[in-house]
Design a protein around this motif. Structure first.
Motif, PDB file in Angstrom:
ATOM      1  N   ALA A   1       0.631  -1.020  -0.005  1.00 26.44           N
ATOM      2  CA  ALA A   1       0.080   0.080   0.074  1.00 26.44           C
ATOM      3  C   ALA A   1       0.976   1.188   0.021  1.00 26.44           C
ATOM      4  O   ALA A   1       0.316   2.490   0.168  1.00 26.44           O
ATOM      5  CB  ALA A   1      -1.004   0.010   1.079  1.00 26.44           C
ATOM      6  N   GLU A   2       2.246   1.081  -0.084  1.00 30.24           N
ATOM      7  CA  GLU A   2       3.103   2.173   0.040  1.00 30.24           C
ATOM      8  C   GLU A   2       2.967   2.992   1.199  1.00 30.24           C
ATOM      9  O   GLU A   2       3.042   4.415   1.055  1.00 30.24           O
ATOM     10  CB  GLU A   2       3.106   3.123  -1.405  1.00 30.24           C
ATOM     11  CG  GLU A   2       3.367   2.151  -2.530  1.00 30.24           C
ATOM     12  CD  GLU A   2       3.213   3.160  -3.895  1.00 30.24           C
ATOM     13  OE1 GLU A   2       3.343   4.390  -4.038  1.00 30.24           O
ATOM     14  OE2 GLU A   2       3.149   2.436  -4.852  1.00 30.24           O
ATOM     15  N   ALA A   3       2.874   2.436   2.352  1.00 30.75           N
ATOM     16  CA  ALA A   3       2.633   2.911   3.683  1.00 30.75           C
ATOM     17  C   ALA A   3       3.724   2.465   4.738  1.00 30.75           C
ATOM     18  O   ALA A   3       4.105   1.359   4.535  1.00 30.75           O
ATOM     19  CB  ALA A   3       1.024   2.719   4.148  1.00 30.75           C
ATOM     20  N   SER A   4       4.035   3.247   5.739  1.00 30.04           N
ATOM     21  CA  SER A   4       4.960   3.022   6.616  1.00 30.04           C
ATOM     22  C   SER A   4       4.032   2.175   7.782  1.00 30.04           C
ATOM     23  O   SER A   4       3.066   2.634   8.114  1.00 30.04           O
ATOM     24  CB  SER A   4       5.617   3.997   7.107  1.00 30.04           C
ATOM     25  OG  SER A   4       6.357   3.969   8.406  1.00 30.04           O
ATOM     26  N   ASP A   5       4.555   1.264   8.492  1.00 31.30           N
ATOM     27  CA  ASP A   5       4.134   0.591   9.513  1.00 31.30           C
ATOM     28  C   ASP A   5       4.612   1.241  10.857  1.00 31.30           C
ATOM     29  O   ASP A   5       4.388   0.723  11.902  1.00 31.30           O
ATOM     30  CB  ASP A   5       4.300  -0.834   9.434  1.00 31.30           C
ATOM     31  CG  ASP A   5       5.581  -1.261   9.595  1.00 31.30           C
ATOM     32  OD1 ASP A   5       6.549  -0.689   9.387  1.00 31.30           O
ATOM     33  OD2 ASP A   5       5.734  -2.689   9.686  1.00 31.30           O
ATOM     34  N   GLU A   6       5.615   2.137  10.659  1.00 34.01           N
ATOM     35  CA  GLU A   6       6.189   2.885  12.008  1.00 34.01           C
ATOM     36  C   GLU A   6       5.012   3.752  12.685  1.00 34.01           C
ATOM     37  O   GLU A   6       4.232   4.307  12.132  1.00 34.01           O
ATOM     38  CB  GLU A   6       7.407   3.524  11.500  1.00 34.01           C
ATOM     39  CG  GLU A   6       8.563   2.956  11.067  1.00 34.01           C
ATOM     40  CD  GLU A   6       9.798   3.966  10.576  1.00 34.01           C
ATOM     41  OE1 GLU A   6       9.474   5.096  10.867  1.00 34.01           O
ATOM     42  OE2 GLU A   6      10.687   3.479  10.125  1.00 34.01           O
ATOM     43  N   ARG A   7       5.148   3.473  13.783  1.00 32.35           N
ATOM     44  CA  ARG A   7       4.313   4.179  14.700  1.00 32.35           C
ATOM     45  C   ARG A   7       2.722   3.771  14.631  1.00 32.35           C
ATOM     46  O   ARG A   7       1.985   4.877  14.653  1.00 32.35           O
ATOM     47  CB  ARG A   7       4.326   5.896  14.785  1.00 32.35           C
ATOM     48  CG  ARG A   7       5.699   6.369  15.274  1.00 32.35           C
ATOM     49  CD  ARG A   7       5.568   8.015  15.122  1.00 32.35           C
ATOM     50  NE  ARG A   7       4.767   8.526  15.933  1.00 32.35           N
ATOM     51  CZ  ARG A   7       3.463   9.019  15.504  1.00 32.35           C
ATOM     52  NH1 ARG A   7       3.294   9.163  14.105  1.00 32.35           N
ATOM     53  NH2 ARG A   7       2.601   9.794  16.196  1.00 32.35           N
ATOM     54  N   ARG A   8       2.555   2.617  14.130  1.00 31.05           N
ATOM     55  CA  ARG A   8       1.362   2.209  13.522  1.00 31.05           C
ATOM     56  C   ARG A   8       0.162   2.443  14.595  1.00 31.05           C
ATOM     57  O   ARG A   8      -1.165   2.733  14.422  1.00 31.05           O
ATOM     58  CB  ARG A   8       1.284   1.116  12.833  1.00 31.05           C
ATOM     59  CG  ARG A   8       1.468  -0.106  13.643  1.00 31.05           C
ATOM     60  CD  ARG A   8       1.634  -1.322  12.802  1.00 31.05           C
ATOM     61  NE  ARG A   8       1.960  -2.356  13.614  1.00 31.05           N
ATOM     62  CZ  ARG A   8       3.308  -3.017  13.700  1.00 31.05           C
ATOM     63  NH1 ARG A   8       4.254  -2.275  13.408  1.00 31.05           N
ATOM     64  NH2 ARG A   8       3.339  -4.208  14.358  1.00 31.05           N
ATOM     65  N   HIS A   9       0.510   2.225  15.928  1.00 29.69           N
ATOM     66  CA  HIS A   9      -0.491   2.334  16.923  1.00 29.69           C
ATOM     67  C   HIS A   9      -0.973   3.749  17.307  1.00 29.69           C
ATOM     68  O   HIS A   9      -2.079   4.269  17.399  1.00 29.69           O
ATOM     69  CB  HIS A   9       0.111   1.584  18.313  1.00 29.69           C
ATOM     70  CG  HIS A   9       0.273   0.147  18.345  1.00 29.69           C
ATOM     71  ND1 HIS A   9      -1.103  -0.740  18.271  1.00 29.69           N
ATOM     72  CD2 HIS A   9       1.281  -0.439  18.023  1.00 29.69           C
ATOM     73  CE1 HIS A   9      -0.549  -2.096  18.268  1.00 29.69           C
ATOM     74  NE2 HIS A   9       0.738  -2.063  17.831  1.00 29.69           N
ATOM     75  N   ALA A  10       0.091   4.612  17.416  1.00 36.68           N
ATOM     76  CA  ALA A  10      -0.030   6.193  17.715  1.00 36.68           C
ATOM     77  C   ALA A  10      -0.857   6.690  16.416  1.00 36.68           C
ATOM     78  O   ALA A  10      -1.702   7.445  16.441  1.00 36.68           O
ATOM     79  CB  ALA A  10       1.165   6.816  17.705  1.00 36.68           C
TER      80      ALA A  10
END
Length: 293
Positions: free
Chosen positions: A109-118
């Motif tokens: 999806a060309e998205a980052s999973d960093e900080r995904r909870h926040a």
């Protein structure tokens, strides 16, 4: 306890007519909801399009996104899709959201999973504000159409542990969990955690959904169920997928009755059954069991 049925979007053989056929069957059956989940790098249909079709051909059941991986998407686009789904369903739409567990989907999806909870917390706040009529930026028109239901579209969290449950307690109207094998003890622990954490946050007891994989009404139902589970979970490695699949057991009408009893005893408000086959005989057999309760 209510009983919903998910569309078999992750099962082999899902074809052009499956969405309409199953949605209509669920709507006319003794069920409370029709739902679908999200994956990108898999052969399932896309979540918003599928739920739109389900909403358009049903009249009674709740239509649930279970779950939408919100941090993978722009919140304004999701708000527009959610508003549209709510209108197609005439106020019967509920949004379940989560962070997901598949890095491949984020990458595709060309998205980052960093900080995904926040970012999930932030995205939920943005979607709520947009659905309430706030413009996406100063000077812009609001994102519409406005929600049909007074108070807006309900949003469910999908927390997996104490920390994520505490985050969900700040914004969720309810929680949606999952026990792959349909274990009542797993459901009970999640529900007890939800009630405790929401109470500590000063919130009323949340609506509590859970779900499990199952297959009934077809030839070799247990083998079909376990093959489905192993295929779906293969992204986590063959050993893990096979081990989890071997735990799946809901493959006869008696098994189905037992898992419904176990879920109700565990405090589940609605159990969402996730079929591992597209064979309509599974849905028909399920309807018989649920109607007899």
């Amino acid at each position: 306890m209510d009983v919903g049925v998910a569309l078999p979007t992750m099962a082999p053989g899902y074809g052009p007519g499956t969405t309409v056929d199953w949605s209509r069957g669920i709507d006319t059956g003794p069920f409370s909801s029709v739902s679908a989940g999200e994956r990108i790098t898999f052969d399932n249909p896309e979540i918003a399009t599928t739920l739109a079709a389900a909403a358009a051909v049903t009249e009674r059941v709740e239509v649930i996104a279970n779950i939408w991986i919100l941090p993978m998407h722009p919140p304004t686009l999701v708000a527009k899709q959610v508003a549209t789904l709510d209108h197609l369903a005439d106020g019967r739409f509920t949004l379940g959201v989560g962070v997901g567990g598949r890095g491949h989907d984020y990458r595709a999806a060309e998205a980052s999973d960093e900080r995904r909870h926040a970012r999930l917390d932030e995205c939920v706040a943005s979607v709520r504000a947009l659905l309430a009529g706030e413009p996406p930026f100063p000077g812009a028109d609001p994102v519409g159409p406005p929600p049909v239901r007074p108070g807006g579209v309900p949003i469910l969290g999908s927390p997996m542990g104490p920390r994520s449950m505490a985050r969900a307690a700040a914004w969720a109207d309810g929680v949606t969990g999952f026990s792959v094998a349909g274990r009542g003890d797993e459901m009970r622990r999640t529900n007890e955690l939800a009630d405790r954490v929401f109470a500590e946050a000063g919130r009323p007891p949340p609506r509590k959904l859970s779900g499990c994989f199952y297959v009934v009404g077809v030839e070799e139902p247990l083998a079909t169920l376990r093959a489905f589970a192993a295929r779906y979970l293969a992204i986590f490695g063959a050993d893990f997928a096979d081990a989890m699949a071997a735990e799946c057991w809901v493959a006869t009408p008696d098994d189905l009755g037992r898992v419904l009893d176990d879920a109700e005893a565990a405090g589940v408000d609605e159990l969402v059954l996730v079929p591992g086959t597209v064979d309509r005989r599974c849905l028909d057999a399920t309807a018989e069991v649920v109607a007899a309760r």
